[in-house]
Design a protein around this motif. Sequence first.
Motif, mmCIF file in Angstrom:
data_model
loop_
_atom_site.group_PDB
_atom_site.id
_atom_site.type_symbol
_atom_site.label_atom_id
_atom_site.label_comp_id
_atom_site.label_asym_id
_atom_site.label_seq_id
_atom_site.Cartn_x
_atom_site.Cartn_y
_atom_site.Cartn_z
ATOM 1 N N PHE A 133 0.856 -1.195 0.000
ATOM 2 C CA PHE A 133 0.000 0.000 0.000
ATOM 3 C C PHE A 133 0.895 1.250 0.000
ATOM 4 O O PHE A 133 0.842 2.091 -0.906
ATOM 5 C CB PHE A 133 -0.877 -0.046 1.265
ATOM 6 N N ASN A 134 1.768 1.347 1.019
ATOM 7 C CA ASN A 134 2.622 2.535 1.138
ATOM 8 C C ASN A 134 3.625 2.639 -0.002
ATOM 9 O O ASN A 134 3.863 3.720 -0.545
ATOM 10 C CB ASN A 134 3.378 2.518 2.470
ATOM 11 N N GLY A 135 4.209 1.476 -0.359
ATOM 12 C CA GLY A 135 5.243 1.475 -1.405
ATOM 13 C C GLY A 135 4.674 1.973 -2.729
ATOM 14 O O GLY A 135 5.309 2.751 -3.449
ATOM 15 N N SER A 136 3.443 1.541 -3.049
ATOM 16 C CA SER A 136 2.838 1.944 -4.328
ATOM 17 C C SER A 136 2.548 3.440 -4.337
ATOM 18 O O SER A 136 2.733 4.113 -5.362
ATOM 19 C CB SER A 136 1.537 1.182 -4.563
ATOM 20 N N ILE A 137 2.084 3.964 -3.216
ATOM 21 C CA ILE A 137 1.797 5.405 -3.144
ATOM 22 C C ILE A 137 3.104 6.192 -3.287
ATOM 23 O O ILE A 137 3.176 7.170 -4.040
ATOM 24 C CB ILE A 137 1.089 5.747 -1.807
ATOM 25 N N GLU A 138 4.111 5.733 -2.576
ATOM 26 C CA GLU A 138 5.406 6.436 -2.616
ATOM 27 C C GLU A 138 5.944 6.487 -4.043
ATOM 28 O O GLU A 138 6.410 7.533 -4.514
ATOM 29 C CB GLU A 138 6.387 5.690 -1.713
ATOM 30 N N ALA A 139 5.848 5.343 -4.737
ATOM 31 C CA ALA A 139 6.349 5.287 -6.115
ATOM 32 C C ALA A 139 5.548 6.227 -7.022
ATOM 33 O O ALA A 139 6.118 6.943 -7.862
ATOM 34 C CB ALA A 139 6.284 3.842 -6.634
ATOM 35 N N ALA A 140 4.230 6.242 -6.841
ATOM 36 C CA ALA A 140 3.384 7.086 -7.705
ATOM 37 C C ALA A 140 3.640 8.565 -7.423
ATOM 38 O O ALA A 140 3.671 9.391 -8.349
ATOM 39 C CB ALA A 140 1.911 6.738 -7.485
ATOM 40 N N LEU A 141 3.817 8.924 -6.152
ATOM 41 C CA LEU A 141 4.134 10.320 -5.821
ATOM 42 C C LEU A 141 5.491 10.695 -6.407
ATOM 43 O O LEU A 141 5.673 11.798 -6.934
ATOM 44 C CB LEU A 141 4.143 10.534 -4.300
ATOM 45 N N GLY A 142 6.424 9.746 -6.326
ATOM 46 C CA GLY A 142 7.774 9.988 -6.873
ATOM 47 C C GLY A 142 7.698 10.269 -8.369
ATOM 48 O O GLY A 142 8.373 11.172 -8.883
ATOM 49 N N LEU B 51 -4.054 13.326 -2.962
ATOM 50 C CA LEU B 51 -3.876 11.884 -2.782
ATOM 51 C C LEU B 51 -5.164 11.368 -2.145
ATOM 52 O O LEU B 51 -5.467 11.688 -0.992
ATOM 53 C CB LEU B 51 -2.655 11.613 -1.883
ATOM 54 N N PHE B 52 -5.942 10.631 -2.936
ATOM 55 C CA PHE B 52 -7.272 10.167 -2.504
ATOM 56 C C PHE B 52 -7.139 8.703 -2.094
ATOM 57 O O PHE B 52 -6.886 7.832 -2.928
ATOM 58 C CB PHE B 52 -8.233 10.338 -3.694
ATOM 59 N N VAL B 53 -7.294 8.426 -0.802
ATOM 60 C CA VAL B 53 -7.059 7.071 -0.291
ATOM 61 C C VAL B 53 -8.256 6.590 0.524
ATOM 62 O O VAL B 53 -8.704 7.283 1.445
ATOM 63 C CB VAL B 53 -5.843 7.033 0.671
ATOM 64 N N GLU B 54 -8.753 5.409 0.204
ATOM 65 C CA GLU B 54 -9.798 4.798 1.036
ATOM 66 C C GLU B 54 -9.107 4.067 2.185
ATOM 67 O O GLU B 54 -8.214 3.240 1.956
ATOM 68 C CB GLU B 54 -10.610 3.791 0.205
ATOM 69 N N GLN C 133 -9.773 -4.137 2.055
ATOM 70 C CA GLN C 133 -9.674 -3.789 3.480
ATOM 71 C C GLN C 133 -8.243 -3.691 3.997
ATOM 72 O O GLN C 133 -7.945 -4.012 5.140
ATOM 73 C CB GLN C 133 -10.473 -4.804 4.324
ATOM 74 N N LYS C 134 -7.352 -3.249 3.108
ATOM 75 C CA LYS C 134 -5.963 -3.077 3.558
ATOM 76 C C LYS C 134 -5.829 -1.758 4.299
ATOM 77 O O LYS C 134 -6.544 -0.799 4.012
ATOM 78 C CB LYS C 134 -5.026 -3.071 2.358
ATOM 79 N N MET C 135 -4.869 -1.711 5.210
ATOM 80 C CA MET C 135 -4.585 -0.492 5.973
ATOM 81 C C MET C 135 -3.183 -0.021 5.610
ATOM 82 O O MET C 135 -2.234 -0.808 5.630
ATOM 83 C CB MET C 135 -4.611 -0.795 7.478
ATOM 84 N N LEU D 181 2.777 7.078 5.472
ATOM 85 C CA LEU D 181 1.953 7.829 4.514
ATOM 86 C C LEU D 181 2.144 9.335 4.716
ATOM 87 O O LEU D 181 2.347 10.090 3.749
ATOM 88 C CB LEU D 181 0.479 7.447 4.716
ATOM 89 N N ALA D 182 2.078 9.766 5.980
ATOM 90 C CA ALA D 182 2.240 11.195 6.272
ATOM 91 C C ALA D 182 3.634 11.661 5.842
ATOM 92 O O ALA D 182 3.790 12.744 5.248
ATOM 93 C CB ALA D 182 2.022 11.445 7.760
ATOM 94 N N ALA D 183 4.645 10.821 6.099
ATOM 95 C CA ALA D 183 6.011 11.195 5.720
ATOM 96 C C ALA D 183 6.133 11.303 4.196
ATOM 97 O O ALA D 183 6.786 12.224 3.678
ATOM 98 C CB ALA D 183 7.009 10.168 6.267
ATOM 99 N N SER D 184 5.486 10.390 3.469
ATOM 100 C CA SER D 184 5.545 10.443 1.997
ATOM 101 C C SER D 184 4.899 11.729 1.491
ATOM 102 O O SER D 184 5.388 12.342 0.528
ATOM 103 C CB SER D 184 4.790 9.275 1.361
ATOM 104 N N CYS D 185 3.794 12.134 2.120
ATOM 105 C CA CYS D 185 3.103 13.352 1.671
ATOM 106 C C CYS D 185 3.990 14.576 1.908
ATOM 107 O O CYS D 185 4.098 15.453 1.039
ATOM 108 C CB CYS D 185 1.780 13.529 2.437
ATOM 109 N N GLU D 186 4.626 14.613 3.067
ATOM 110 C CA GLU D 186 5.496 15.763 3.376
ATOM 111 C C GLU D 186 6.698 15.794 2.428
ATOM 112 O O GLU D 186 7.085 16.852 1.931
ATOM 113 C CB GLU D 186 5.956 15.691 4.831
ATOM 114 N N ALA D 187 7.281 14.620 2.187
ATOM 115 C CA ALA D 187 8.451 14.560 1.297
ATOM 116 C C ALA D 187 8.064 15.014 -0.106
ATOM 117 O O ALA D 187 8.827 15.706 -0.793
ATOM 118 C CB ALA D 187 9.011 13.134 1.266
#
Length: 404
Positions: free
Chosen positions: A109-118, A133-136, A143-145, A151-157
């Motif tokens: 979950f986090n890795g995919s978001i980080e890559a897409a933001l990158g 960044l729209f996340v359910e 039902q993944k968390m 996540l917050a760190a990726s957004c700030e970076a």
Amino acid sequence: PAAEQALQSFCGLAATADAEAPSAGEVAEFNAHLQTMSGTVVNPSADPVTCSAGLPTIAALWLALEGMGGADILMCSTAYGGSSELTDLCLTRENLRKSTFHIQGGASFNGSIEAALGALAADPASLRPTTVLFVEIPSNPDQKMPDLAQLAASCEAYQESSGKQLLLLVDTTFAPASEVLGRIGDLAPELGAMVFVSMSKSVSRGETTAGALVANHTPGSQALLHASREVAEMLDVTARQDQMLRLCRNHVGVEERCERAYENMVLMAGVLRGAVKTHTGHDMPVTMVGPEHAAQGFTSSTFSFNLPAPAGATPEVKAALAQRFVDLLTEDAERFKPCVSFGQDNGLVYCTVPATSTQGAIKEEDKAQQAQGGVQLARLSFPPAIDAPRVQARIESACAAIYA
Ligand SMILES: Cc1ncc(COP(=O)(O)O)c(C=O)c1O
């Protein structure tokens, strides 16, 4: 009632329907509860924007962003199909652009978001002023968390490397009382964040459709909230008086309803796994919110699973298996319903194959990744009260039938 009243007026009858309105105090209490459940301070000057359903709420937000210079929207490829399709429709506005990240199967979950933001940050010149960044949370349908700190760190970076404002937009429909904005605020106090929640489910107990936007304490998020309210009013999609009445009369107790529904879900996931093990010998994984996150308020009442294929099954039998299981369950129409929704307080277990229902608008190749061994994902959602012995018996007999 609003429609009935319009018809009465149209026919020249006395407009008796839709006469009752919630009091100002009831509305204030409802708004404060939405802010508390979302995890932000009660602030009447940033009252949530409440619309007639979830999707028009998202539409108001996208069009407000388009009026503010545009946005890059990053969302999950398997997000709720309505949200995905609506966003795609809004892309005809050239100020809005969408990209996706993938979390099916073993993807992180986090890795995919980080890559897409990158990938977005790599071309800052092409970016619109705001990135959303729209996340359910938890994710639909599996039902993944995410790890919220990461996540917050990726957004700030991302804000640092791209020089753009990022808005973290959390769809809390599955767990409306998770106070997620508070957790995000503790991790990244300056980060603009907002909750979107469809209240057509557990918040209204299914008594009305509705949706809301709740801003966190940051000026950017509150400015966007106000702009979204103006757009919603202009489009005439704000909640009607009869909807506000039903919301005001039903929102109390949603936390406790979600907890009871979560307990029913956990109980019946155990029943299903036990029955599958008896018939196939397999320990079938079930994706659900675990106890640690449930204790934090992420009490989603939904689980999803890929049934193991029966021994020697043809590709056709495997492809039809998830729907056959849903059909067998929903033969008991008093306790099960074939439906994509969830969270309603009516004693019914909602059963669906997301790939052919809630995800109708999702790309075939993205949905295909949810299948395992040729069997599609199935999803069950539980209400706060069930006839447990009968529900258990039906799950067991449906398993016996598909593995006979
Ligand atoms: C996770 C999620 N988000 C948004 C929506 C859209 O809400 P509505 O049906 O109120 O328009 C739904 C509806 O099922 C949903 O499941």
